[in-house]
Design a protein around this motif. Structure first.
Motif, PDB file in Angstrom:
ATOM      1  N   UNK A  28       6.792  30.433  24.728  1.00  0.00           N
ATOM      2  CA  UNK A  28       5.454  30.201  24.156  1.00  0.00           C
ATOM      3  C   UNK A  28       5.513  30.175  22.635  1.00  0.00           C
ATOM      4  N   UNK A  29       6.265  31.107  22.063  1.00  0.00           N
ATOM      5  CA  UNK A  29       6.381  31.184  20.614  1.00  0.00           C
ATOM      6  C   UNK A  29       7.006  29.911  20.053  1.00  0.00           C
ATOM      7  N   UNK A  30       8.085  29.440  20.676  1.00  0.00           N
ATOM      8  CA  UNK A  30       8.735  28.214  20.203  1.00  0.00           C
ATOM      9  C   UNK A  30       7.806  27.015  20.287  1.00  0.00           C
ATOM     10  N   UNK A  31       7.036  26.955  21.337  1.00  0.00           N
ATOM     11  CA  UNK A  31       6.117  25.813  21.471  1.00  0.00           C
ATOM     12  C   UNK A  31       5.073  25.826  20.358  1.00  0.00           C
ATOM     13  N   UNK A  32       4.676  27.015  19.926  1.00  0.00           N
ATOM     14  CA  UNK A  32       3.739  27.101  18.798  1.00  0.00           C
ATOM     15  C   UNK A  32       4.421  26.700  17.488  1.00  0.00           C
ATOM     16  N   UNK A  40      11.519  20.004  19.672  1.00  0.00           N
ATOM     17  CA  UNK A  40      12.777  20.319  19.007  1.00  0.00           C
ATOM     18  C   UNK A  40      12.520  21.237  17.815  1.00  0.00           C
ATOM     19  N   UNK A  41      13.564  21.964  17.403  1.00  0.00           N
ATOM     20  CA  UNK A  41      13.525  22.778  16.189  1.00  0.00           C
ATOM     21  C   UNK A  41      14.836  22.588  15.456  1.00  0.00           C
ATOM     22  N   UNK A  42      14.783  22.606  14.108  1.00  0.00           N
ATOM     23  CA  UNK A  42      16.036  22.557  13.355  1.00  0.00           C
ATOM     24  C   UNK A  42      16.539  23.991  13.151  1.00  0.00           C
ATOM     25  N   UNK A  49      11.938  31.426  13.018  1.00  0.00           N
ATOM     26  CA  UNK A  49      11.112  31.783  14.168  1.00  0.00           C
ATOM     27  C   UNK A  49      11.641  33.004  14.884  1.00  0.00           C
ATOM     28  N   UNK A  50      12.957  33.030  15.115  1.00  0.00           N
ATOM     29  CA  UNK A  50      13.551  34.180  15.784  1.00  0.00           C
ATOM     30  C   UNK A  50      13.405  35.446  14.938  1.00  0.00           C
ATOM     31  N   UNK A  51      13.550  35.294  13.624  1.00  0.00           N
ATOM     32  CA  UNK A  51      13.418  36.455  12.732  1.00  0.00           C
ATOM     33  C   UNK A  51      12.015  37.062  12.826  1.00  0.00           C
ATOM     34  N   UNK A  82      17.432  24.587  25.635  1.00  0.00           N
ATOM     35  CA  UNK A  82      17.804  25.868  25.054  1.00  0.00           C
ATOM     36  C   UNK A  82      17.213  27.028  25.850  1.00  0.00           C
ATOM     37  N   UNK A  83      15.938  26.940  26.175  1.00  0.00           N
ATOM     38  CA  UNK A  83      15.296  28.015  26.930  1.00  0.00           C
ATOM     39  C   UNK A  83      15.905  28.136  28.325  1.00  0.00           C
ATOM     40  N   UNK A  84      16.270  27.016  28.917  1.00  0.00           N
ATOM     41  CA  UNK A  84      16.936  27.032  30.221  1.00  0.00           C
ATOM     42  C   UNK A  84      18.270  27.778  30.115  1.00  0.00           C
ATOM     43  N   UNK A  85      18.987  27.546  29.018  1.00  0.00           N
ATOM     44  CA  UNK A  85      20.287  28.195  28.825  1.00  0.00           C
ATOM     45  C   UNK A  85      20.141  29.704  28.619  1.00  0.00           C
ATOM     46  N   UNK A  86      19.017  30.143  28.089  1.00  0.00           N
ATOM     47  CA  UNK A  86      18.797  31.571  27.865  1.00  0.00           C
ATOM     48  C   UNK A  86      18.561  32.342  29.164  1.00  0.00           C
ATOM     49  N   UNK A  87      18.084  31.650  30.180  1.00  0.00           N
ATOM     50  CA  UNK A  87      17.802  32.336  31.437  1.00  0.00           C
ATOM     51  C   UNK A  87      19.093  32.826  32.067  1.00  0.00           C
ATOM     52  N   UNK A  88      19.069  34.033  32.579  1.00  0.00           N
ATOM     53  CA  UNK A  88      20.269  34.518  33.265  1.00  0.00           C
ATOM     54  C   UNK A  88      20.474  33.728  34.555  1.00  0.00           C
ATOM     55  N   UNK A  89      21.717  33.577  34.991  1.00  0.00           N
ATOM     56  CA  UNK A  89      21.965  32.851  36.238  1.00  0.00           C
ATOM     57  C   UNK A  89      21.333  33.590  37.416  1.00  0.00           C
TER      58      UNK A  89
END
Length: 189
Positions: A28-32, A40-42, A49-51, A82-89
């Motif tokens: 949600x934060x990234x979408x904002x 996309x984000x650079x 954003x992460x900070x 990216x968000x898909x990659x963050x999800x645990x398997x």
């Protein structure tokens, strides 16, 4: 494990330490942050954003992450990938519960869930918009189906799209037992 994988693992752990809302809240934060709706984000936007969320990456880590999920060579990361990659398997138990729910919905057995498949499986009579006469049964079923459909809503949900949806849910459920119990209860498996 390469540097980017280590960085993603670091972010995953930081997100999961925040509990159920970790990865979903990050999404949600990234979408904002994505003000131009480019999805996309650079590297700078990612790092800043992460900070703001207390998730720390140095610039080299942010650039590495962007390179890994840069689909078009623009130097920006694709948020969904990216968000898909963050999800645990997911474990086999979770995947089996998802497959069982999909099979229950796919009444025609053709590997695709449509509004026709949902009729008789999903009772929409209590839906507020159907009760008010605002929506027809088909509109309620289509809206329900759209929850599981990819970003391109085509009225057909494949097993892969259903798994993708539940992969996001799975990331916020701590144990296999809880996830399987939830799936069993929700889908009356």
């Amino acid at each position: 494990m390469d540097t980017v994988d280590a960085t993603v693992e670091k972010l995953r752990k930081q997100c999961l330490s925040r509990g159920a809302s970790g990865i979903q809240g990050l999404a949600r934060f990234f979408r904002r942050l994505d003000r131009d709706s480019s999805r996309t984000l650079d590297a700078g936007e990612l790092q800043q954003g992460l900070a703001k969320l207390g998730l720390v990456l140095n610039m080299a880590e942010a650039e590495g992450v962007c390179r890994r999920w840069d689909r078009d060579g623009s130097g920006t990361l694709d948020l969904e990938e990216f968000l898909r990659a963050l999800r645990p398997p997911m474990s086999q138990a979770r995947e089996a519960a998802i497959a069982a729910a999909f099979t229950k919905l796919d009444r025609s057995g053709d590997g695709v869930v449509t509004v026709d498949d949902l009729q008789g499986v999903y009772n929409c009579r209590s839906h507020p918009k159907m009760r008010s006469g605002e929506w027809t049964e088909e509109e309620v079923l289509r809206h329900f189906l759209d929850n599981f459909d990819s970003s391109e809503k085509d009225g057909q949900v494949t097993l892969a799209e259903f798994q993708e949806y539940y992969s996001g849910v799975s990331a916020s459920v701590d144990t296999d037992e809880e996830f399987v119990a939830m799936m069993t209860s929700v889908w009356r498996l």
